[in-house]
Design a protein around this motif. Structure first.
Motif, PDB file in Angstrom:
ATOM      1  N   GLY A  85       9.010  -1.662  -5.209  1.00  0.00           N
ATOM      2  CA  GLY A  85       9.452  -0.873  -6.106  1.00  0.00           C
ATOM      3  C   GLY A  85       9.048  -0.641  -7.524  1.00  0.00           C
ATOM      4  O   GLY A  85       9.068   0.203  -8.149  1.00  0.00           O
ATOM      5  N   THR A  86       8.657  -1.811  -8.077  1.00  0.00           N
ATOM      6  CA  THR A  86       8.258  -2.110  -9.344  1.00  0.00           C
ATOM      7  C   THR A  86       6.558  -2.058  -9.470  1.00  0.00           C
ATOM      8  O   THR A  86       5.970  -1.562 -10.316  1.00  0.00           O
ATOM      9  N   LYS A  87       5.935  -2.856  -8.535  1.00  0.00           N
ATOM     10  CA  LYS A  87       4.498  -3.126  -8.655  1.00  0.00           C
ATOM     11  C   LYS A  87       4.078  -3.109  -6.984  1.00  0.00           C
ATOM     12  O   LYS A  87       4.599  -3.342  -6.236  1.00  0.00           O
ATOM     13  N   MET A  88       2.706  -2.868  -7.127  1.00  0.00           N
ATOM     14  CA  MET A  88       1.871  -2.584  -5.841  1.00  0.00           C
ATOM     15  C   MET A  88       0.813  -3.827  -5.937  1.00  0.00           C
ATOM     16  O   MET A  88       0.155  -3.981  -6.778  1.00  0.00           O
ATOM     17  N   VAL A  89       0.966  -4.997  -5.071  1.00  0.00           N
ATOM     18  CA  VAL A  89       0.012  -6.030  -5.054  1.00  0.00           C
ATOM     19  C   VAL A  89      -0.929  -5.768  -4.017  1.00  0.00           C
ATOM     20  O   VAL A  89      -0.664  -5.712  -2.705  1.00  0.00           O
ATOM     21  N   CYS A  90      -2.371  -5.648  -4.149  1.00  0.00           N
ATOM     22  CA  CYS A  90      -3.336  -5.620  -3.368  1.00  0.00           C
ATOM     23  C   CYS A  90      -4.212  -6.858  -3.171  1.00  0.00           C
ATOM     24  O   CYS A  90      -4.486  -7.322  -4.132  1.00  0.00           O
ATOM     25  N   ALA A  91      -4.372  -7.375  -2.049  1.00  0.00           N
ATOM     26  CA  ALA A  91      -5.033  -8.681  -1.663  1.00  0.00           C
ATOM     27  C   ALA A  91      -5.914  -8.277  -0.401  1.00  0.00           C
ATOM     28  O   ALA A  91      -5.670  -7.693   0.393  1.00  0.00           O
ATOM     29  N   VAL A  92      -7.079  -9.382  -0.712  1.00  0.00           N
ATOM     30  CA  VAL A  92      -7.994  -9.227   0.431  1.00  0.00           C
ATOM     31  C   VAL A  92      -8.339 -10.683   0.851  1.00  0.00           C
ATOM     32  O   VAL A  92      -8.397 -11.604  -0.173  1.00  0.00           O
TER      33      VAL A  92
ATOM     34  N   THR B 197       4.149   0.476  -9.672  1.00  0.00           N
ATOM     35  CA  THR B 197       4.477   1.511  -9.001  1.00  0.00           C
ATOM     36  C   THR B 197       5.034   2.809  -9.670  1.00  0.00           C
ATOM     37  O   THR B 197       6.221   2.689 -10.181  1.00  0.00           O
ATOM     38  N   LYS B 198       4.385   3.842  -9.730  1.00  0.00           N
ATOM     39  CA  LYS B 198       4.585   4.932 -10.390  1.00  0.00           C
ATOM     40  C   LYS B 198       4.683   6.050  -9.451  1.00  0.00           C
ATOM     41  O   LYS B 198       5.542   5.918  -8.249  1.00  0.00           O
ATOM     42  N   THR B 199       4.315   7.410  -9.464  1.00  0.00           N
ATOM     43  CA  THR B 199       4.657   8.566  -8.348  1.00  0.00           C
ATOM     44  C   THR B 199       3.234   8.278  -7.275  1.00  0.00           C
ATOM     45  O   THR B 199       2.495   7.533  -7.896  1.00  0.00           O
ATOM     46  N   PRO B 200       3.580   8.735  -6.149  1.00  0.00           N
ATOM     47  CA  PRO B 200       2.636   8.832  -5.081  1.00  0.00           C
ATOM     48  C   PRO B 200       1.243   9.218  -5.735  1.00  0.00           C
ATOM     49  O   PRO B 200       0.183   8.715  -5.373  1.00  0.00           O
ATOM     50  N   GLU B 201       1.530  10.433  -6.369  1.00  0.00           N
ATOM     51  CA  GLU B 201       0.350  11.013  -6.879  1.00  0.00           C
ATOM     52  C   GLU B 201      -0.627  10.017  -8.037  1.00  0.00           C
ATOM     53  O   GLU B 201      -1.994  10.119  -8.029  1.00  0.00           O
ATOM     54  N   GLU B 202       0.141   9.204  -8.823  1.00  0.00           N
ATOM     55  CA  GLU B 202      -0.593   8.260  -9.694  1.00  0.00           C
ATOM     56  C   GLU B 202      -1.070   7.098  -8.934  1.00  0.00           C
ATOM     57  O   GLU B 202      -2.293   6.676  -9.390  1.00  0.00           O
ATOM     58  N   THR B 203      -0.205   6.561  -8.010  1.00  0.00           N
ATOM     59  CA  THR B 203      -0.402   5.113  -7.594  1.00  0.00           C
ATOM     60  C   THR B 203      -1.276   5.214  -6.441  1.00  0.00           C
ATOM     61  O   THR B 203      -2.250   4.383  -6.237  1.00  0.00           O
ATOM     62  N   LEU B 204      -1.112   6.127  -5.376  1.00  0.00           N
ATOM     63  CA  LEU B 204      -2.065   5.925  -4.273  1.00  0.00           C
ATOM     64  C   LEU B 204      -3.460   5.744  -4.279  1.00  0.00           C
ATOM     65  O   LEU B 204      -4.109   5.080  -3.567  1.00  0.00           O
ATOM     66  N   PRO B 205      -3.737   6.777  -5.182  1.00  0.00           N
ATOM     67  CA  PRO B 205      -5.460   6.674  -5.336  1.00  0.00           C
ATOM     68  C   PRO B 205      -5.973   5.558  -5.949  1.00  0.00           C
ATOM     69  O   PRO B 205      -7.121   5.015  -5.390  1.00  0.00           O
ATOM     70  N   GLN B 206      -5.285   4.856  -6.622  1.00  0.00           N
ATOM     71  CA  GLN B 206      -5.881   3.523  -7.270  1.00  0.00           C
ATOM     72  C   GLN B 206      -5.588   2.632  -6.118  1.00  0.00           C
ATOM     73  O   GLN B 206      -6.567   1.766  -5.993  1.00  0.00           O
ATOM     74  N   LEU B 207      -4.814   2.438  -5.329  1.00  0.00           N
ATOM     75  CA  LEU B 207      -4.693   1.477  -4.179  1.00  0.00           C
ATOM     76  C   LEU B 207      -5.850   1.857  -3.276  1.00  0.00           C
ATOM     77  O   LEU B 207      -6.513   0.944  -2.837  1.00  0.00           O
ATOM     78  N   VAL B 208      -6.046   3.161  -2.683  1.00  0.00           N
ATOM     79  CA  VAL B 208      -7.088   3.548  -2.032  1.00  0.00           C
ATOM     80  C   VAL B 208      -8.382   3.154  -2.484  1.00  0.00           C
ATOM     81  O   VAL B 208      -9.283   2.417  -1.846  1.00  0.00           O
ATOM     82  N   GLN B 209      -8.657   3.261  -3.837  1.00  0.00           N
ATOM     83  CA  GLN B 209      -9.931   3.035  -4.268  1.00  0.00           C
ATOM     84  C   GLN B 209     -10.171   1.205  -4.259  1.00  0.00           C
ATOM     85  O   GLN B 209     -11.239   1.165  -3.945  1.00  0.00           O
ATOM     86  N   PHE B 210      -9.203   0.856  -4.585  1.00  0.00           N
ATOM     87  CA  PHE B 210      -9.478  -0.715  -4.532  1.00  0.00           C
ATOM     88  C   PHE B 210      -9.928  -1.378  -3.192  1.00  0.00           C
ATOM     89  O   PHE B 210     -10.776  -1.755  -2.976  1.00  0.00           O
TER      90      PHE B 210
END
Length: 286
Positions: free
Chosen positions: A11-18, A33-46
């Motif tokens: 709810g506060t942050k999105m942790v991406c790991a590989v 974690t902001k709005t889906p429009e702001e956050t999801l493109p960042q995660l997908v790009q990572f």
């Protein structure tokens, strides 16, 4: 070489790991974690840049896990995220196998496989932070029925000295509404991290948490309870929770050592991300 992605969607942050084929984390990034429009493109790009072969997601809930809406976020207090299909976004954008569960289910899974409950048949993992949630392992498997448990929304008996209304938009004074991080701030006017010296704050907080842990124990009888999240970083809270837990048990259940029954996560702050990677491994091998 196989590369597995894990997303701890909080709810506060999105942790991406590989992780690599040996399970070692080779890349990691955290996004607010902001709005889906702001956050999801960042995660997908990572994850695109990391060229992963499969992805596991442990998401804040509620999230659909067993029907045609698999991976769709339900009636969360994080209003902009209601109806967002995390599964569909990543499956379509990355074109790889994706598997999803709740963040607390993922953390419970990791603690059972690699952490404080390794070698046990059952455990309960609770996080107390932006929200309160729990995941349970029973007979070695993540417990769920038509959906996942929502243990943060159980009703708790109000402390006689507490007049706080509660902040849950659905129930007001459920456990999450009374004892989450935002509830602490709303009740006392300061964040928990700024109230470290206030013993009354942590005595009240521990009463609600101890009450909930006693109820979970009556219902599930786990071999170990693991409790984490930002609120549990307060140095004096764990002993108070253990004492409140025993008080609410009322001597009905014999707990030989409460200090080894209620513990902090063995994987520290990595439980959610590690669990998501384990889930990603399952997706890759199915």
């Amino acid at each position: 070489m196989v590369r597995i992605g894990g997303l701890e969607a909080g709810g506060t942050k999105m942790v991406c790991a590989v992780a690599d084929a040996k399970g070692q984390i080779v890349a990691r990034e955290t996004y607010p974690t902001k709005t889906p429009e702001e956050t999801l493109p960042q995660l997908v790009q990572f994850f695109k840049e990391q060229q992963i072969d499969a992805l596991g997601i442990g998401s804040f809930g509620p999230v659909h896990l067993q029907d045609d809406n698999y991976g769709v976020i339900g009636n969360t207090p994080k209003i902009p995220w209601i109806g967002v299909s995390l599964y569909r976004v990543f499956a379509d954008e990355l074109n790889i196998p994706v598997k999803i569960t709740t963040d607390v289910n993922a953390a419970a899974y990791a603690e059972h496989q690699e952490g404080a409950a390794k070698g046990l048949d059952s455990c309960l993992y609770i996080t107390v932070g932006t929200g309160i949630g729990a995941g349970a392992i029973m007979n070695g498997n993540v417990m769920q029925g038509f959906s996942h448990p929502e243990m943060g929304h159980i009703q708790v008996k109000r402390n006689v000295e507490d007049n706080f209304e509660g902040i849950c938009p659905y129930h007001k004074d459920c456990l999450e509404g009374m004892a989450s991080g935002p509830a602490i701030e709303a009740r006392w006017g300061k964040k928990g991290s700024d109230l470290s010296e206030r013993g009354d704050v942590w005595s009240l907080q521990s009463d609600y948490l101890g009450q909930a842990l006693a109820q979970y124990t009556f219902m599930l009888m786990p071999e170990k309870i693991i409790i984490g999240g930002g609120v549990m970083n307060q140095p004096e809270i764990m002993p108070k929770v253990r004492r409140a837990f025993l008080r609410h048990l009322g001597g009905y259940v014999d707990i030989p050592s409460v200090a080894s029954f209620i513990v902090s996560p063995g994987l520290k702050g990595e439980s959610g991300a590690r669990g998501a990677i384990l889930l990603g491994n399952e997706a890759y091998n199915e």
